[in-house]
Design an enzyme around this catalytic site. Structure first.
Site, PDB file in Angstrom:
ATOM      1  N   GLY A  13      81.811  83.416  65.310  1.00 42.06           N
ATOM      2  CA  GLY A  13      80.395  83.749  65.196  1.00 42.06           C
ATOM      3  C   GLY A  13      79.506  82.653  65.736  1.00 42.06           C
ATOM      4  O   GLY A  13      78.467  82.321  65.144  1.00 42.06           O
ATOM      5  N   SER A  15      78.032  82.413  68.900  1.00 48.01           N
ATOM      6  CA  SER A  15      77.215  82.711  70.076  1.00 48.01           C
ATOM      7  C   SER A  15      75.733  82.463  69.823  1.00 48.01           C
ATOM      8  O   SER A  15      74.942  82.353  70.751  1.00 48.01           O
ATOM      9  CB  SER A  15      77.422  84.168  70.514  1.00 48.01           C
ATOM     10  OG  SER A  15      77.031  85.057  69.482  1.00 48.01           O
ATOM     11  N   TYR A 150      78.616  91.863  49.912  1.00 47.06           N
ATOM     12  CA  TYR A 150      78.432  90.549  50.522  1.00 47.06           C
ATOM     13  C   TYR A 150      78.759  89.447  49.512  1.00 47.06           C
ATOM     14  O   TYR A 150      79.489  88.498  49.817  1.00 47.06           O
ATOM     15  CB  TYR A 150      77.001  90.410  51.030  1.00 47.06           C
ATOM     16  CG  TYR A 150      76.720  89.081  51.699  1.00 47.06           C
ATOM     17  CD1 TYR A 150      77.108  88.851  53.014  1.00 47.06           C
ATOM     18  CD2 TYR A 150      76.070  88.052  51.016  1.00 47.06           C
ATOM     19  CE1 TYR A 150      76.863  87.630  53.636  1.00 47.06           C
ATOM     20  CE2 TYR A 150      75.822  86.839  51.618  1.00 47.06           C
ATOM     21  CZ  TYR A 150      76.217  86.626  52.935  1.00 47.06           C
ATOM     22  OH  TYR A 150      75.980  85.413  53.535  1.00 47.06           O
ATOM     23  N   ALA A 151      78.207  89.559  48.300  1.00 46.67           N
ATOM     24  CA  ALA A 151      78.467  88.557  47.273  1.00 46.67           C
ATOM     25  C   ALA A 151      79.958  88.488  46.939  1.00 46.67           C
ATOM     26  O   ALA A 151      80.527  87.400  46.788  1.00 46.67           O
ATOM     27  CB  ALA A 151      77.651  88.861  46.016  1.00 46.67           C
ATOM     28  N   ALA A 152      80.593  89.657  46.838  1.00 48.47           N
ATOM     29  CA  ALA A 152      82.027  89.690  46.525  1.00 48.47           C
ATOM     30  C   ALA A 152      82.846  89.034  47.629  1.00 48.47           C
ATOM     31  O   ALA A 152      83.793  88.279  47.359  1.00 48.47           O
ATOM     32  CB  ALA A 152      82.475  91.133  46.315  1.00 48.47           C
ATOM     33  N   LYS A 154      81.881  86.706  49.774  1.00 45.08           N
ATOM     34  CA  LYS A 154      81.670  85.261  49.820  1.00 45.08           C
ATOM     35  C   LYS A 154      82.317  84.552  48.633  1.00 45.08           C
ATOM     36  O   LYS A 154      82.817  83.426  48.766  1.00 45.08           O
ATOM     37  CB  LYS A 154      80.172  84.951  49.898  1.00 45.08           C
ATOM     38  CG  LYS A 154      79.528  85.388  51.212  1.00 45.08           C
ATOM     39  CD  LYS A 154      80.232  84.769  52.411  1.00 45.08           C
ATOM     40  CE  LYS A 154      79.599  85.132  53.729  1.00 45.08           C
ATOM     41  NZ  LYS A 154      80.270  84.482  54.877  1.00 45.08           N
TER      42      LYS A 154
END
Length: 246
Positions: A13, A15, A150-152, A154
């Site tokens: 990631g 770029s 998202y939280a899970a 991370k």
């Protein structure tokens, strides 16, 4: 210094945004950096969709070939932050959940596994390899009602980092996690980032009074990737303007 003699880092990631800043910061420390993006060009760039396990595996293989056979540092930075309200259809909500975990967690695990296997086969003393995972404040604080996934993901990334650190420290494999809060990865000063996250009211919850800058996260990542002492392995570093203090 010739490429073959230089240590090599793969930064996913990279770029744009935080990843681009991390890649530049590590490069400034004398590393060759292989950049990754969904669509990226250049002699040191590899395009891959991390939502696809096959493309993720090919990314590693191509990066190793470009590096002359060895990756010394892996930075898992790539991720998506996409809303998935609970009142979506079951099929849509599940699809978004699986996409988020695939890109934000499973691809990082897949690449980490490949890196650890290489470092176990090709040990170096005192450090065989360094792994840096860019997680999130959400791993500890949670996130919005639209971002359970998202939280899970991370939180899983932090737990994975700690597990790797504990399991392989004796082999010289070091692992670190960085947990940024809100970070302006848009064009600096454009105001687009704040607008996309709800406007200036976002700052009321950040004692520092501003969101983080990509260069700040990059400085922490470059330190972990190159200079952090081995005794720091397993550390989770926060960068959230005191919006969440553990």
């Amino acid at each position: 210094m010739e490429n073959a003699a230089r240590p090599t880092a793969l930064v996913t990631g990279s770029s744009r945004g935080i990843g681009a800043a991390i890649a530049s910061a590590i490069e400034a420390r004398g590393f060759r950096v292989i950049r990754h993006g969904t669509r990226i060009e250049g002699t040191d760039g590899v395009a891959a969709d991390l939502g696809d396990a096959g493309e993720t595996a090919l990314l590693w293989d191509r990066a190793v070939d470009m590096a002359g056979g060895r990756i010394d540092v892996l930075v898992n930075n790539a991720g998506v932050f996409e809303a998935s309200p609970i009142d979506n259809t079951d099929a849509y909500w599940l699809a978004e959940w699986e996409r988020c975990l695939r890109i934000n967690l499973t691809s990082a695990a897949q690449l980490s596994r490949l890196a650890v296997r290489q470092w176990l086969k090709e040990p170096r003393d005192p450090v065989a390899g360094r792994l840096v995972n860019i997680a999130s404040r959400a791993a500890y604080r949670g996130d919005s009602p639209d971002h359970w996934h998202y939280a899970a993901a991370k939180a899983g990334e932090v737990a994975m980092t700690k597990t790797i650190a504990r399991a392989y420290a004796g082999h010289g494999i070091l692992a670190f996690a960085i947990c940024p809060g809100f970070t302006d990865s848009s064009q600096e000063g454009s105001g687009d980032y704040l607008a996309s996250r709800g406007g200036p009211g976002l700052l009321a919850d950040i004692p520092l009074g501003r969101v983080a800058e990509p260069a700040e996260i990059a400085a922490i990542a470059a330190f972990c990737a190159t200079d952090a002492p081995p005794s720091m392995t397993g550390s989770v570093l926060d960068a959230n303007g005191a919006s969440y203090v553990r």
